[in-house]
Write an enzyme that holds these catalytic residues in place. Structure first.
Site, mmCIF file in Angstrom:
data_model
loop_
_atom_site.group_PDB
_atom_site.id
_atom_site.type_symbol
_atom_site.label_atom_id
_atom_site.label_comp_id
_atom_site.label_asym_id
_atom_site.label_seq_id
_atom_site.Cartn_x
_atom_site.Cartn_y
_atom_site.Cartn_z
ATOM 1 N N CYS A 2 0.952 -1.335 0.133
ATOM 2 C CA CYS A 2 -0.094 -0.123 0.017
ATOM 3 C C CYS A 2 0.843 1.286 0.019
ATOM 4 O O CYS A 2 1.908 1.157 0.395
ATOM 5 C CB CYS A 2 -1.125 0.043 1.310
ATOM 6 S SG CYS A 2 -1.689 -1.481 1.344
ATOM 7 N N ARG A 27 2.543 1.341 -5.425
ATOM 8 C CA ARG A 27 2.606 0.215 -4.302
ATOM 9 C C ARG A 27 1.462 -0.390 -4.261
ATOM 10 O O ARG A 27 1.265 -1.159 -3.395
ATOM 11 C CB ARG A 27 2.786 1.521 -3.564
ATOM 12 C CG ARG A 27 4.118 2.057 -3.410
ATOM 13 C CD ARG A 27 4.373 2.894 -2.165
ATOM 14 N NE ARG A 27 4.717 2.012 -0.948
ATOM 15 C CZ ARG A 27 5.619 1.596 -0.717
ATOM 16 N NH1 ARG A 27 6.509 1.631 -1.332
ATOM 17 N NH2 ARG A 27 5.816 0.820 0.519
ATOM 18 N N TRP A 70 -3.358 -2.288 -1.704
ATOM 19 C CA TRP A 70 -3.210 -3.581 -2.335
ATOM 20 C C TRP A 70 -3.612 -4.608 -1.357
ATOM 21 O O TRP A 70 -3.135 -4.763 -0.325
ATOM 22 C CB TRP A 70 -1.775 -3.787 -2.621
ATOM 23 C CG TRP A 70 -1.386 -5.036 -3.317
ATOM 24 C CD1 TRP A 70 -1.291 -5.227 -4.725
ATOM 25 C CD2 TRP A 70 -0.902 -6.430 -2.909
ATOM 26 N NE1 TRP A 70 -0.805 -6.483 -4.944
ATOM 27 C CE2 TRP A 70 -0.653 -7.103 -3.703
ATOM 28 C CE3 TRP A 70 -0.948 -6.814 -1.545
ATOM 29 C CZ2 TRP A 70 -0.587 -8.644 -3.563
ATOM 30 C CZ3 TRP A 70 -0.424 -8.088 -1.278
ATOM 31 C CH2 TRP A 70 -0.150 -8.950 -2.551
ATOM 32 N N ASN A 96 -0.329 0.549 6.189
ATOM 33 C CA ASN A 96 0.462 -0.421 5.367
ATOM 34 C C ASN A 96 0.866 -1.582 6.130
ATOM 35 O O ASN A 96 1.774 -1.177 7.115
ATOM 36 C CB ASN A 96 1.231 0.277 4.670
ATOM 37 C CG ASN A 96 2.263 -0.446 3.902
ATOM 38 O OD1 ASN A 96 1.937 -1.754 3.291
ATOM 39 N ND2 ASN A 96 3.376 0.107 3.507
ATOM 40 N N GLY A 97 0.595 -3.090 5.893
ATOM 41 C CA GLY A 97 1.164 -3.757 6.789
ATOM 42 C C GLY A 97 0.005 -4.787 7.388
ATOM 43 O O GLY A 97 -1.186 -4.636 6.778
ATOM 44 N N GLU A 463 13.714 -16.437 -14.405
ATOM 45 C CA GLU A 463 13.083 -14.914 -14.454
ATOM 46 C C GLU A 463 12.469 -14.477 -15.643
ATOM 47 O O GLU A 463 11.430 -13.858 -15.597
ATOM 48 C CB GLU A 463 14.447 -14.066 -14.447
ATOM 49 C CG GLU A 463 14.244 -12.607 -14.682
ATOM 50 C CD GLU A 463 13.385 -11.949 -13.970
ATOM 51 O OE1 GLU A 463 12.858 -12.438 -12.653
ATOM 52 O OE2 GLU A 463 12.834 -10.913 -14.199
ATOM 53 N N LYS A 467 8.854 -12.794 -15.698
ATOM 54 C CA LYS A 467 8.560 -11.832 -16.413
ATOM 55 C C LYS A 467 7.332 -11.848 -17.403
ATOM 56 O O LYS A 467 6.308 -11.050 -17.626
ATOM 57 C CB LYS A 467 9.650 -11.313 -17.411
ATOM 58 C CG LYS A 467 10.225 -9.962 -17.561
ATOM 59 C CD LYS A 467 10.704 -8.873 -16.437
ATOM 60 C CE LYS A 467 10.318 -9.296 -15.263
ATOM 61 N NZ LYS A 467 10.896 -9.163 -13.953
ATOM 62 N N GLU A 470 4.119 -12.025 -15.416
ATOM 63 C CA GLU A 470 3.598 -10.837 -14.378
ATOM 64 C C GLU A 470 2.853 -9.992 -15.274
ATOM 65 O O GLU A 470 1.777 -9.273 -15.125
ATOM 66 C CB GLU A 470 4.820 -10.073 -13.978
ATOM 67 C CG GLU A 470 5.425 -10.494 -12.684
ATOM 68 C CD GLU A 470 6.807 -9.690 -12.363
ATOM 69 O OE1 GLU A 470 6.907 -9.440 -11.340
ATOM 70 O OE2 GLU A 470 7.556 -9.711 -13.212
ATOM 71 N N HIS A 486 12.246 -34.696 -18.153
ATOM 72 C CA HIS A 486 11.820 -35.345 -16.914
ATOM 73 C C HIS A 486 10.226 -34.880 -16.801
ATOM 74 O O HIS A 486 9.857 -34.837 -15.357
ATOM 75 C CB HIS A 486 12.750 -35.006 -15.858
ATOM 76 C CG HIS A 486 14.186 -35.711 -16.097
ATOM 77 N ND1 HIS A 486 14.350 -36.934 -15.745
ATOM 78 C CD2 HIS A 486 15.332 -35.028 -16.156
ATOM 79 C CE1 HIS A 486 15.733 -37.120 -16.112
ATOM 80 N NE2 HIS A 486 16.327 -36.068 -16.480
ATOM 81 N N LYS A 580 4.512 -3.726 -6.277
ATOM 82 C CA LYS A 580 6.050 -3.566 -6.642
ATOM 83 C C LYS A 580 6.986 -4.039 -5.159
ATOM 84 O O LYS A 580 7.925 -4.614 -5.261
ATOM 85 C CB LYS A 580 6.007 -2.071 -7.079
ATOM 86 C CG LYS A 580 7.576 -1.579 -7.160
ATOM 87 C CD LYS A 580 8.131 -2.069 -8.451
ATOM 88 C CE LYS A 580 9.366 -1.736 -8.710
ATOM 89 N NZ LYS A 580 10.100 -2.716 -9.707
HETATM 90 C C1 G6P Z 1 7.910 -8.060 -5.993
HETATM 91 C C2 G6P Z 1 7.966 -7.482 -7.154
HETATM 92 C C3 G6P Z 1 9.279 -8.281 -7.899
HETATM 93 C C4 G6P Z 1 10.271 -8.091 -7.171
HETATM 94 C C5 G6P Z 1 10.098 -8.847 -5.930
HETATM 95 C C6 G6P Z 1 11.029 -8.606 -4.682
HETATM 96 O O1 G6P Z 1 7.249 -9.440 -6.221
HETATM 97 O O2 G6P Z 1 6.791 -7.491 -8.201
HETATM 98 O O3 G6P Z 1 9.477 -7.269 -9.029
HETATM 99 O O4 G6P Z 1 11.303 -8.818 -7.848
HETATM 100 O O5 G6P Z 1 8.840 -8.026 -5.235
HETATM 101 O O6 G6P Z 1 11.374 -6.987 -4.714
HETATM 102 P P1 G6P Z 1 12.496 -6.489 -4.050
HETATM 103 O O7 G6P Z 1 12.060 -5.050 -3.882
HETATM 104 O O8 G6P Z 1 13.000 -7.028 -2.891
HETATM 105 O O9 G6P Z 1 13.526 -6.492 -5.266
#
Ligand code: G6P
Length: 585
Positions: A2, A27, A70, A96-97, A463, A467, A470, A486, A580
């Site tokens: 948030c 956020r 969020w 937030n939390g 990764e 991507k 997401e 496998h 984020k």
């Molecule tokens: C969330 C974001 C990702 C990020 C992850 C870790 O899931 O959507 O893009 O890699 O958090 O975040 P950080 O700020 O610790 O890199």
């Protein structure tokens, strides 16, 4: 997670809050809300949806708070949007939390006759404060917080008071000190156009903001605390989209410079930390999401370049490893935001055992930056799109540099990364993007995409899958090339897209063989590689970057994910259901 912004000053609060909250939308973007204080009354406006689409806010008053949500506890509804109030509408809270013990607190409060309007954990805070208001606003907030378990950042306003109270325990809150006005926010861009003077709240610290000043105290000891004003030198423009349609594309293109910035570090510090890794009794790389994949890449890079075993553990699982921690163990955390709750908790666990913590962080002044024994800032500049791009390659570059330093080859590593940065600069041109966009047009309606890689590029296959998931919401999975036979081969049929990440290295032939196995079952092979190969149905050329191949191989996948998202009508900056900065466990 948030976003919070609070304002008190000599201007109308609502337009400032509205503009500032839009800058924190990354956020949280499922709902939002505002509260202002006018002639002794609290005025509230809440709604579901994206704050960026909200035009006007007709709330009077020169003091106010707001929040972009969020959802964690309670669905995405207007009632569950913040701010939340007590029974008598005297207290209004944004948070937030997570209040971890909210169920028992709510039961208790219901038993004492409180009426709840939402399903959130946050609302218990408003009711707890209400119970003690007789002892004064500040004392009531302190008392309420003594009952609350969990990590949080919160800002509270009281009917009839000209103060905002902000408290932090584990989630970020930053004070912006202006002239005749003060701000409190989850992140600096919220108020950067109005003031560059900031003060970071520490855990268990309370800030009381008025139009003319801010005082601080520790909520546990009650002692007053003094804060240093830090001047922010980066530009508000850097946190804007500029001419780009989306932050994600802007951030992908910024990789022309960010790799270079990441490796521009004090060489003595790099060497010192590399020496510590060499001497450590076990080194753990810890991160989450994309940063976790960079940690895993770190495991491979250290093994290959420095012949050194380091361990990757995902942040949320790290507490299970506490048996292996000794005071000579080293922890290296990687995080863009420096606020990911699972990483912060892992650091707490490590610190309890006397472990030294080194962090690779993008956000200066973030919690991780401040709790670490040593921080390397990756200097990628603000990253706003939820899907990480430029921070990823900057982190990869820095980890590679550390591995070279650990092998006693710092200069060689620096040269390699400088050449890679320059190759990325050449690569990121409109023709290259158009070639990948053409592929996105072909793949946009596919239900599944598989990605394979080996050695340094196995973590990049993982990764790549993140991507694509997401940003485009297409089911994507990454595998070690050797694992294809496998299980995953059973999922391949005629036309299934399979991306093969291939570097000019000793596993090249093996990945090509794995791609052939998929092709024999009908897969459509997309080769990301410095050289073409007859088995590729589509070739995306990347520079031959040697041990820096993870950096150049992820970039075309970032561009592909971006265009897949756009072609599917999604907003690539705001991935559905994701946030984020994940400040809850
Ligand atoms: C969330 C974001 C990702 C990020 C992850 C870790 O899931 O959507 O893009 O890699 O958090 O975040 P950080 O700020 O610790 O890199």
């Amino acid at each position: 997670m948030c976003g919070i912004i609070g304002y008190v000053g000599d201007k109308e609060a609502a337009p400032i809050l509205l503009e500032s909250l839009k800058k924190l939308e990354y956020r949280g973007y499922d709902s939002f809300g505002f509260a202002t204080l006018y002639e002794g009354n609290i005025c509230v406006h809440k709604d579901v949806g994206r704050i960026s689409e909200h035009k006007n806010l007709n709330l009077p008053g020169k003091i106010g708070i707001s929040h972009s949500r969020w959802a964690t506890h309670g669905g995405v509804t207007k009632e569950n949007s913040h701010p939340h109030m007590d029974c008598k509408n005297q207290i209004v809270v944004v948070h937030n939390g997570i209040v971890e013990n909210y169920q028992e607190l709510k039961k208790e409060l219901l038993g004492r006759g409180h009426k709840f309007r939402s399903q959130t954990d946050t609302e218990v805070i408003a009711h707890l404060i209400e119970e003690d208001l007789g002892s004064g606003f500040e004392a009531a907030v302190k008392k309420a917080l003594s009952r609350i378990e969990g990590r949080y950042a919160l800002v509270v306003m009281e009917k009839g008071s000209d103060e905002l109270i902000a408290v932090r325990r584990g989630s970020p809150l930053i004070i912006g000190a202006g002239e005749h006005e003060n701000f409190v926010a989850s992140d600096i861009p919220a108020f950067l156009e109005r003031t560059r003077n900031v003060m970071y709240l520490d855990d268990n610290e309370m800030a009381v903001l008025t139009r003319t000043g801010v005082r601080f105290c520790n909520i546990q000891t009650g002692e007053e605390t003094k804060k240093r004003i830090i001047r922010i030198e980066w530009d508000a423009e850097q946190a804007k989209k500029g001419d780009y349609p989306h932050f994600m594309l802007k951030e992908i293109m910024e990789q022309k410079e960010t790799i270079m910035r990441a490796i521009n570090q004090d060489e003595r510090e790099i060497q010192n930390i590399a020496d510590e890794i060499n001497k450590a009794f076990g080194t753990f790389f810890v991160g989450c999401g994309t940063a976790g994949k960079v940690c895993l890449a770190g495991e491979y890079i250290f093994s290959k370049v420095a012949k050194k075993h380091v361990n990757f553990v995902v942040g949320s699982e790290f507490p299970n490893y506490h048996h292996f921690l000794k005071p000579r163990t080293l922890m290296i955390t990687i995080s863009q935001s420096g606020e990911t709750a699972d990483v912060l908790e892992a650091v707490e666990v490590a610190k309890k055992e006397g472990v030294k913590v080194i962090s690779l962080v993008n956000v200066m002044g973030s919690t991780l930056d401040r709790v670490s024994d040593h921080t390397f800032l990756i200097n990628a500049g603000p990253e706003k799109a939820v899907a990480s791009t430029k921070a990823t390659t900057a982190q990869l570059a820095l980890v590679t540099l550390l591995a070279y330093a650990s092998a006693g080859k710092l200069e060689e590593g620096k040269r390699l990364l400088m050449e890679t940065a320059s190759a990325v600069n050449d690569m990121l041109n409109p023709r290259y993007e158009a070639h990948i966009k053409k592929l996105a047009e072909k793949l946009k309606d596919e239900p599944n995409i598989y990605i394979i890689g080996r050695s340094l590029n196995f973590p990049i296959a993982l990764e790549s899958a993140i991507k694509i998931q997401e940003v485009s919401r297409i089911h994507a999975e990454g595998f070690a090339g050797g694992e294809l036979k496998h299980g995953p081969l059973a999922l391949i049929h005629n036309g299934t897209p399979c991306i093969a990440l291939i570097a000019n290295d000793e596993v090249k032939k093996d990945v090509i063989s794995n791609a052939m196995e998929a092709k024999a079952r009908g897969a459509y092979i997309i080769g990301i590689s410095p050289e073409s190969n007859e088995i590729f149905d589509y070739w995306i050329k990347v520079p031959d970057a040697g041990n820096a191949s993870p950096i150049v191989n992820i970039i075309p996948v970032q561009i592909l994910a971006y265009h897949l998202g756009v072609l599917k009508g999604l907003d690539p900056d705001y991935c559905v259901n994701l946030a984020k900065s994940v400040t809850v466990k």
